[in-house]
Design a protein around this motif. Structure first.
Motif, PDB file in Angstrom:
ATOM      1  N   PHE A  96       2.766  13.766   4.843  1.00 34.91           N
ATOM      2  CA  PHE A  96       1.960  13.616   3.688  1.00 34.91           C
ATOM      3  C   PHE A  96       1.338  12.669   3.264  1.00 34.91           C
ATOM      4  O   PHE A  96       0.884  11.873   2.818  1.00 34.91           O
ATOM      5  CB  PHE A  96       2.843  15.194   3.259  1.00 34.91           C
ATOM      6  CG  PHE A  96       1.059  15.234   1.608  1.00 34.91           C
ATOM      7  CD1 PHE A  96      -0.379  15.568   2.461  1.00 34.91           C
ATOM      8  CD2 PHE A  96       1.363  15.320   0.551  1.00 34.91           C
ATOM      9  CE1 PHE A  96      -0.752  16.047   1.309  1.00 34.91           C
ATOM     10  CE2 PHE A  96       0.061  15.223  -0.078  1.00 34.91           C
ATOM     11  CZ  PHE A  96      -1.221  15.539  -0.053  1.00 34.91           C
ATOM     12  N   LEU A  97       2.867  12.168   2.764  1.00 33.03           N
ATOM     13  CA  LEU A  97       2.615  10.774   1.313  1.00 33.03           C
ATOM     14  C   LEU A  97       2.334   9.714   2.922  1.00 33.03           C
ATOM     15  O   LEU A  97       1.375   8.941   1.982  1.00 33.03           O
ATOM     16  CB  LEU A  97       4.021  10.791   0.712  1.00 33.03           C
ATOM     17  CG  LEU A  97       3.898  11.427  -0.236  1.00 33.03           C
ATOM     18  CD1 LEU A  97       5.449  10.910  -0.728  1.00 33.03           C
ATOM     19  CD2 LEU A  97       3.016  11.539  -1.725  1.00 33.03           C
TER      20      LEU A  97
ATOM     21  N   THR B   3       0.461   9.579   5.248  1.00 31.45           N
ATOM     22  CA  THR B   3      -0.775   9.994   5.403  1.00 31.45           C
ATOM     23  C   THR B   3      -2.209   9.614   4.298  1.00 31.45           C
ATOM     24  O   THR B   3      -2.986   9.019   4.017  1.00 31.45           O
ATOM     25  CB  THR B   3      -1.147  11.788   5.801  1.00 31.45           C
ATOM     26  OG1 THR B   3      -0.590  11.825   7.300  1.00 31.45           O
ATOM     27  CG2 THR B   3      -3.210  12.393   6.100  1.00 31.45           C
ATOM     28  N   ILE B   4      -1.962   9.285   3.132  1.00 33.25           N
ATOM     29  CA  ILE B   4      -2.520   9.642   2.050  1.00 33.25           C
ATOM     30  C   ILE B   4      -2.500   7.836   2.316  1.00 33.25           C
ATOM     31  O   ILE B   4      -3.164   7.580   1.792  1.00 33.25           O
ATOM     32  CB  ILE B   4      -1.686  10.401   0.805  1.00 33.25           C
ATOM     33  CG1 ILE B   4      -1.957  11.593   0.595  1.00 33.25           C
ATOM     34  CG2 ILE B   4      -2.320   9.253  -0.534  1.00 33.25           C
ATOM     35  CD1 ILE B   4      -1.211  12.347  -0.405  1.00 33.25           C
ATOM     36  N   ALA B   5      -1.552   7.338   1.897  1.00 33.97           N
ATOM     37  CA  ALA B   5      -1.320   5.602   1.861  1.00 33.97           C
ATOM     38  C   ALA B   5      -2.158   5.557   2.901  1.00 33.97           C
ATOM     39  O   ALA B   5      -3.035   4.266   2.825  1.00 33.97           O
ATOM     40  CB  ALA B   5       0.026   5.359   2.171  1.00 33.97           C
ATOM     41  N   ASP B   6      -2.445   6.057   4.274  1.00 34.03           N
ATOM     42  CA  ASP B   6      -3.023   5.304   4.979  1.00 34.03           C
ATOM     43  C   ASP B   6      -4.407   5.583   5.288  1.00 34.03           C
ATOM     44  O   ASP B   6      -5.147   4.838   5.386  1.00 34.03           O
ATOM     45  CB  ASP B   6      -2.582   6.156   6.758  1.00 34.03           C
ATOM     46  CG  ASP B   6      -0.688   5.634   7.895  1.00 34.03           C
ATOM     47  OD1 ASP B   6      -0.709   4.556   6.964  1.00 34.03           O
ATOM     48  OD2 ASP B   6      -1.104   6.328   8.578  1.00 34.03           O
ATOM     49  N   PHE B   7      -4.848   5.976   4.411  1.00 33.16           N
ATOM     50  CA  PHE B   7      -5.977   6.366   3.442  1.00 33.16           C
ATOM     51  C   PHE B   7      -6.538   5.359   2.889  1.00 33.16           C
ATOM     52  O   PHE B   7      -7.638   4.827   3.430  1.00 33.16           O
ATOM     53  CB  PHE B   7      -6.189   7.882   3.496  1.00 33.16           C
ATOM     54  CG  PHE B   7      -7.672   8.171   3.295  1.00 33.16           C
ATOM     55  CD1 PHE B   7      -8.532   8.686   3.986  1.00 33.16           C
ATOM     56  CD2 PHE B   7      -7.624   8.605   1.566  1.00 33.16           C
ATOM     57  CE1 PHE B   7      -9.620   9.388   3.358  1.00 33.16           C
ATOM     58  CE2 PHE B   7      -8.458   8.817   1.175  1.00 33.16           C
ATOM     59  CZ  PHE B   7     -10.239   9.286   1.752  1.00 33.16           C
ATOM     60  N   VAL B   8      -5.605   5.367   1.854  1.00 32.79           N
ATOM     61  CA  VAL B   8      -5.971   4.707   0.744  1.00 32.79           C
ATOM     62  C   VAL B   8      -5.829   3.025   1.480  1.00 32.79           C
ATOM     63  O   VAL B   8      -7.037   2.608   1.438  1.00 32.79           O
ATOM     64  CB  VAL B   8      -4.774   4.554  -0.350  1.00 32.79           C
ATOM     65  CG1 VAL B   8      -4.819   3.373  -1.155  1.00 32.79           C
ATOM     66  CG2 VAL B   8      -5.090   6.158  -0.968  1.00 32.79           C
ATOM     67  N   ASN B   9      -5.438   2.977   2.767  1.00 36.17           N
ATOM     68  CA  ASN B   9      -5.073   1.688   3.413  1.00 36.17           C
ATOM     69  C   ASN B   9      -6.626   0.837   4.186  1.00 36.17           C
ATOM     70  O   ASN B   9      -6.724   0.081   3.951  1.00 36.17           O
ATOM     71  CB  ASN B   9      -3.807   1.196   3.969  1.00 36.17           C
ATOM     72  CG  ASN B   9      -2.938   1.399   3.378  1.00 36.17           C
ATOM     73  OD1 ASN B   9      -2.833   1.101   2.160  1.00 36.17           O
ATOM     74  ND2 ASN B   9      -1.652   1.407   3.269  1.00 36.17           N
ATOM     75  N   GLY B  10      -6.754   2.587   4.636  1.00 38.88           N
ATOM     76  CA  GLY B  10      -8.337   2.322   5.746  1.00 38.88           C
ATOM     77  C   GLY B  10      -9.524   1.623   4.218  1.00 38.88           C
ATOM     78  O   GLY B  10     -10.658   1.732   4.968  1.00 38.88           O
TER      79      GLY B  10
END
Length: 101
Positions: free
Chosen positions: A87-88, A90-97
């Motif tokens: 989950f974390l 996924t959030i990190a990938d979203f923020v990086n994107g």
């Protein structure tokens, strides 16, 4: 009539299993001959048959992105994704994107 035929088609096709697959790729091929798993091959002129096996991908037809990622990882064009906290990550990938935008 449309919904009924769609449901019938889905019920019929959901029970079918892909028993043979030969998909040509620009750099190799994806194969399967039931009951074996899907196998990813890369062209290799040094091999007698012209191909070398990259990876067994399991019994479910892999997505095109999974096939391309496996090729890129094998040839050093991409780093293998690290498994982490899920989950974390996924959030990190979203923020990086979002930062790229």
């Amino acid at each position: 009539l449309g919904l009924t035929s769609r449901l019938l088609r889905e019920r019929l096709l959901d029970d079918l299993e892909e028993v043979y697959c030969l998909k040509q790729l620009p750099w190799g091929a994806l194969t399967r001959c039931w009951p074996r798993e899907f196998t990813l091959w890369q062209q290799d002129e040094t091999k007698e048959d012209g191909y070398r096996k990259i990876k067994q991908l399991g019994g479910v037809h892999p997505l095109d992105q999974e096939v391309e990622d496996t090729y890129d990882i094998e040839n050093g064009l991409m780093e293998e994704k690290k498994t982490g906290l899920g989950f974390l990550d996924t959030i990190a990938d979203f923020v990086n994107g979002m930062q790229v935008l």
